[in-house]
Design a protein around this motif. Sequence first.
Motif, PDB file in Angstrom:
ATOM      1  N   ASN A 255       8.090   0.210  12.619  1.00 51.52           N
ATOM      2  CA  ASN A 255       8.904  -0.898  12.562  1.00 51.52           C
ATOM      3  C   ASN A 255       8.566  -1.659  11.352  1.00 51.52           C
ATOM      4  OD1 ASN A 255      10.285   0.405  14.912  1.00 51.52           O
ATOM      5  ND2 ASN A 255       9.771  -1.352  16.221  1.00 51.52           N
ATOM      6  N   LEU A 256       7.689  -2.040  11.128  1.00 48.26           N
ATOM      7  CA  LEU A 256       7.183  -2.890  10.038  1.00 48.26           C
ATOM      8  C   LEU A 256       7.267  -1.918   8.727  1.00 48.26           C
ATOM      9  CD1 LEU A 256       5.480  -5.420   9.113  1.00 48.26           C
ATOM     10  CD2 LEU A 256       3.476  -4.344   8.997  1.00 48.26           C
ATOM     11  N   TRP A 257       7.256  -0.938   8.694  1.00 51.51           N
ATOM     12  CA  TRP A 257       7.236  -0.269   7.289  1.00 51.51           C
ATOM     13  C   TRP A 257       8.709  -0.205   6.980  1.00 51.51           C
ATOM     14  CZ3 TRP A 257       4.095   4.772   8.988  1.00 51.51           C
ATOM     15  CH2 TRP A 257       2.568   4.599   8.859  1.00 51.51           C
ATOM     16  N   THR A 258       9.779  -0.047   8.041  1.00 53.28           N
ATOM     17  CA  THR A 258      11.104   0.027   7.712  1.00 53.28           C
ATOM     18  C   THR A 258      11.676  -1.131   7.317  1.00 53.28           C
ATOM     19  OG1 THR A 258      11.605   0.126  10.148  1.00 53.28           O
ATOM     20  CG2 THR A 258      11.572   2.001   9.155  1.00 53.28           C
ATOM     21  N   ARG A 259      10.864  -2.079   7.706  1.00 55.01           N
ATOM     22  CA  ARG A 259      11.283  -3.461   7.310  1.00 55.01           C
ATOM     23  C   ARG A 259      10.744  -4.008   5.894  1.00 55.01           C
ATOM     24  NH1 ARG A 259      12.375  -8.650   9.790  1.00 55.01           N
ATOM     25  NH2 ARG A 259      13.350  -7.307  11.400  1.00 55.01           N
ATOM     26  N   MET A 260       9.329  -3.885   5.588  1.00 58.09           N
ATOM     27  CA  MET A 260       8.677  -4.246   4.556  1.00 58.09           C
ATOM     28  C   MET A 260       8.886  -3.388   3.158  1.00 58.09           C
ATOM     29  SD  MET A 260       5.192  -5.911   5.687  1.00 58.09           S
ATOM     30  CE  MET A 260       5.095  -6.805   4.075  1.00 58.09           C
ATOM     31  N   PHE A 261       9.062  -1.978   3.394  1.00 57.85           N
ATOM     32  CA  PHE A 261       9.063  -1.172   2.512  1.00 57.85           C
ATOM     33  C   PHE A 261      10.323  -1.338   1.367  1.00 57.85           C
ATOM     34  CE2 PHE A 261       5.857   2.565   4.118  1.00 57.85           C
ATOM     35  CZ  PHE A 261       5.008   1.775   3.622  1.00 57.85           C
ATOM     36  N   PRO A 262      11.333  -1.715   2.086  1.00 58.36           N
ATOM     37  CA  PRO A 262      12.647  -1.881   0.916  1.00 58.36           C
ATOM     38  C   PRO A 262      12.307  -3.244   0.415  1.00 58.36           C
ATOM     39  CG  PRO A 262      13.517  -1.524   3.236  1.00 58.36           C
ATOM     40  CD  PRO A 262      11.848  -1.513   3.306  1.00 58.36           C
ATOM     41  N   GLU A 263      11.651  -4.184   0.998  1.00 59.22           N
ATOM     42  CA  GLU A 263      11.249  -5.519   0.160  1.00 59.22           C
ATOM     43  C   GLU A 263      10.457  -5.160  -0.975  1.00 59.22           C
ATOM     44  OE1 GLU A 263       9.846  -8.450   2.953  1.00 59.22           O
ATOM     45  OE2 GLU A 263      11.539  -8.159   4.260  1.00 59.22           O
ATOM     46  N   ILE A 264       9.237  -4.300  -0.484  1.00 58.58           N
ATOM     47  CA  ILE A 264       8.464  -4.028  -1.710  1.00 58.58           C
ATOM     48  C   ILE A 264       9.118  -3.304  -2.834  1.00 58.58           C
ATOM     49  CG2 ILE A 264       6.344  -2.694  -2.382  1.00 58.58           C
ATOM     50  CD1 ILE A 264       5.471  -2.778   0.616  1.00 58.58           C
ATOM     51  N   LEU A 265      10.034  -2.484  -2.575  1.00 61.81           N
ATOM     52  CA  LEU A 265      11.045  -1.836  -3.580  1.00 61.81           C
ATOM     53  C   LEU A 265      11.956  -2.730  -4.182  1.00 61.81           C
ATOM     54  CD1 LEU A 265      11.092   1.782  -2.021  1.00 61.81           C
ATOM     55  CD2 LEU A 265       9.664   1.091  -3.770  1.00 61.81           C
ATOM     56  N   ASN A 266      12.239  -3.826  -3.644  1.00 57.20           N
ATOM     57  CA  ASN A 266      13.239  -4.601  -4.111  1.00 57.20           C
ATOM     58  C   ASN A 266      14.733  -3.961  -3.824  1.00 57.20           C
ATOM     59  OD1 ASN A 266      14.332  -7.202  -4.909  1.00 57.20           O
ATOM     60  ND2 ASN A 266      14.521  -6.437  -7.039  1.00 57.20           N
ATOM     61  N   SER A 267      15.037  -3.323  -2.692  1.00 57.75           N
ATOM     62  CA  SER A 267      15.858  -2.334  -2.398  1.00 57.75           C
ATOM     63  C   SER A 267      16.530  -2.942  -1.286  1.00 57.75           C
ATOM     64  CB  SER A 267      15.647  -1.032  -2.370  1.00 57.75           C
ATOM     65  OG  SER A 267      16.711  -0.194  -2.181  1.00 57.75           O
ATOM     66  N   LYS A 268      17.900  -2.671  -1.012  1.00 52.94           N
ATOM     67  CA  LYS A 268      18.664  -2.808   0.090  1.00 52.94           C
ATOM     68  C   LYS A 268      19.069  -1.707   0.716  1.00 52.94           C
ATOM     69  CE  LYS A 268      20.395  -7.737  -1.183  1.00 52.94           C
ATOM     70  NZ  LYS A 268      21.598  -8.445  -1.541  1.00 52.94           N
ATOM     71  N   GLU A 269      18.759  -0.707   0.282  1.00 56.04           N
ATOM     72  CA  GLU A 269      19.125   0.511   0.807  1.00 56.04           C
ATOM     73  C   GLU A 269      18.242   1.059   1.981  1.00 56.04           C
ATOM     74  OE1 GLU A 269      19.969   3.799  -1.897  1.00 56.04           O
ATOM     75  OE2 GLU A 269      20.607   2.499  -3.528  1.00 56.04           O
ATOM     76  N   LYS A 270      18.681   1.746   2.795  1.00 56.87           N
ATOM     77  CA  LYS A 270      17.956   2.357   4.044  1.00 56.87           C
ATOM     78  C   LYS A 270      17.015   3.492   3.196  1.00 56.87           C
ATOM     79  CE  LYS A 270      20.170   1.933   8.514  1.00 56.87           C
ATOM     80  NZ  LYS A 270      20.454   2.423   9.523  1.00 56.87           N
ATOM     81  N   ILE A 271      15.916   3.630   3.968  1.00 60.00           N
ATOM     82  CA  ILE A 271      14.903   4.653   3.289  1.00 60.00           C
ATOM     83  C   ILE A 271      14.315   5.505   4.428  1.00 60.00           C
ATOM     84  CG2 ILE A 271      14.247   3.327   1.219  1.00 60.00           C
ATOM     85  CD1 ILE A 271      11.628   2.591   2.704  1.00 60.00           C
ATOM     86  N   ASP A 272      14.058   6.664   4.032  1.00 59.02           N
ATOM     87  CA  ASP A 272      13.240   7.451   4.965  1.00 59.02           C
ATOM     88  C   ASP A 272      11.698   7.275   4.443  1.00 59.02           C
ATOM     89  OD1 ASP A 272      15.141   8.305   6.766  1.00 59.02           O
ATOM     90  OD2 ASP A 272      15.561  10.168   5.992  1.00 59.02           O
ATOM     91  N   ILE A 273      10.624   7.265   5.409  1.00 60.52           N
ATOM     92  CA  ILE A 273       9.529   7.440   5.063  1.00 60.52           C
ATOM     93  C   ILE A 273       8.634   8.470   5.345  1.00 60.52           C
ATOM     94  CG2 ILE A 273       7.410   5.963   5.250  1.00 60.52           C
ATOM     95  CD1 ILE A 273       9.272   3.489   6.198  1.00 60.52           C
ATOM     96  N   PHE A 274       8.171   9.260   4.495  1.00 65.44           N
ATOM     97  CA  PHE A 274       7.151  10.511   4.877  1.00 65.44           C
ATOM     98  C   PHE A 274       5.767   9.754   4.822  1.00 65.44           C
ATOM     99  CE2 PHE A 274       4.469  13.932   2.964  1.00 65.44           C
ATOM    100  CZ  PHE A 274       4.419  14.539   4.084  1.00 65.44           C
ATOM    101  N   HIS A 275       5.372   9.932   6.014  1.00 62.41           N
ATOM    102  CA  HIS A 275       3.846   9.231   6.213  1.00 62.41           C
ATOM    103  C   HIS A 275       2.876  10.391   5.987  1.00 62.41           C
ATOM    104  CE1 HIS A 275       0.193   7.463   8.652  1.00 62.41           C
ATOM    105  NE2 HIS A 275       0.323   7.019   7.518  1.00 62.41           N
TER     106      HIS A 275
END
Length: 459
Positions: A255-275
């Motif tokens: 849940n933290l990744w889905t919240r913080m990764f768009p902020e790191i990328l400066n993006s408002k779009e939803k993302i999928d994350i391959f861990h």
Amino acid sequence: MKNKSLGIFIGESFAELTLLDTQSKEKLDFQRWYLPRANLKSFLSKYIVEKSLTKLDHVFVGHRFLEKLFSYRLGGSVAQIVTSGFEKALHFEETSISDSLIWPQKPPALSSNDLIFSINESVTSEGRIAKAVDSTALEPISAKLKLMEVKRVCLHLRHAKLNKKNLLQVQSFFEEAGFDVFTPPPVDPEMEFKSWRKNLIEAAITGTFLEIQEDIRQPLNSIISNENIHFLGANLNWFQDQKSERLGSLIALENLWTRMFPEILNSKEKIDIFHFGLENFSMIQNDPCSWELPWGPLTLSSSKRKDFQIQPTQSLKLNDNNELIFDQKELSFEPGPVTMGRGVVPCIYDILNFSDALASELQEKLIRSLQSILKNSHKSISTLQALKLLKNAVLDQLATHIEFTRSPQLKQIVVYGFIADLLEADLKTHKYFSQFIRISEKEWPKSSLIALWGLKGHQ
């Protein structure tokens, strides 16, 4: 002197920490270690001495350590007190088939039938007490549990939300008898079984969770108070001792990744994350859903996580036709991969970790172990050529899994993890992975993300 805070992440076999400047959030130090060689308590005790730490403002903790318990009978030492007629309620809605990209393994029984005790009580669907609790009927149950040295008791009474009188009476009785009592949160009747299941698993993992908590608190007690040691919860909240938060902390990282990764990328779009991680390969999607464990769904919402069929510690073997394949069974990191020095059977991690940067003695050890398998194969192929082909096969198989699990409406896929950093050059030139966005775990370690999120809400 700088004020300092600590972020800690505890995996199944590895742990890491990041030391940050509390004000500037500058990363001051990072450490990752192998838990079988240095447990949490001993490592932290040594660390604060080596770094001459005399005070910490905050410690923020996230973990996945408790996942290793899911291969055992979780409720084997926890008693359940249930409304008569609902002794088998937790078998309702039980998951029969795992996710299509997870090995369909039958989980061990969630609880022991010997520790399920029914009581003659009843609350109607309108909230009326149809049958009050007879406290004398609870006394032999308590006596038996003490003989069995059971410490934790879950109370699962039907329609308790509509009228708590019976529940509170039973809770008071067992608490006064010295038991650690777990009650599910009040939910609507159609959600009760999910709530009971969560409550039982919560009680089952509590012993291990408390050990982890103490292994952090004890070595740090001279430089920080317990109230400033925070655990990350499922809703990205922080908690210390709340029983109902412990299980949810397992899904907090995704849940933290889905919240913080768009902020790191400066993006408002939803993302999928391959861990593409050290201990796990999975797809994380920002698509909140009911968290489902092998025993059935729970009353917890989480980001959707799909573990792949191919995982870091799956070993290499020959099938009945003497063809080289990956075994479905994972070896785990104890003793671990060959290229970590202790293992003797090559696994997927070894295939991906092999490079000129690897110590020469570990390269030779991996080559010897792979040669011992290849000599019985029908293929005439050099070991180095086999390693190259196997690495490409792993990457291609992972690419297939990603393609079948990605959200079709999303364009952005983020690749993150220890292995992704290890294979940076390979991923840049791979026909499939080269199109993805990469967030470096070396730059953004899990423990650092946890600490940064914590400082965001504690300043």
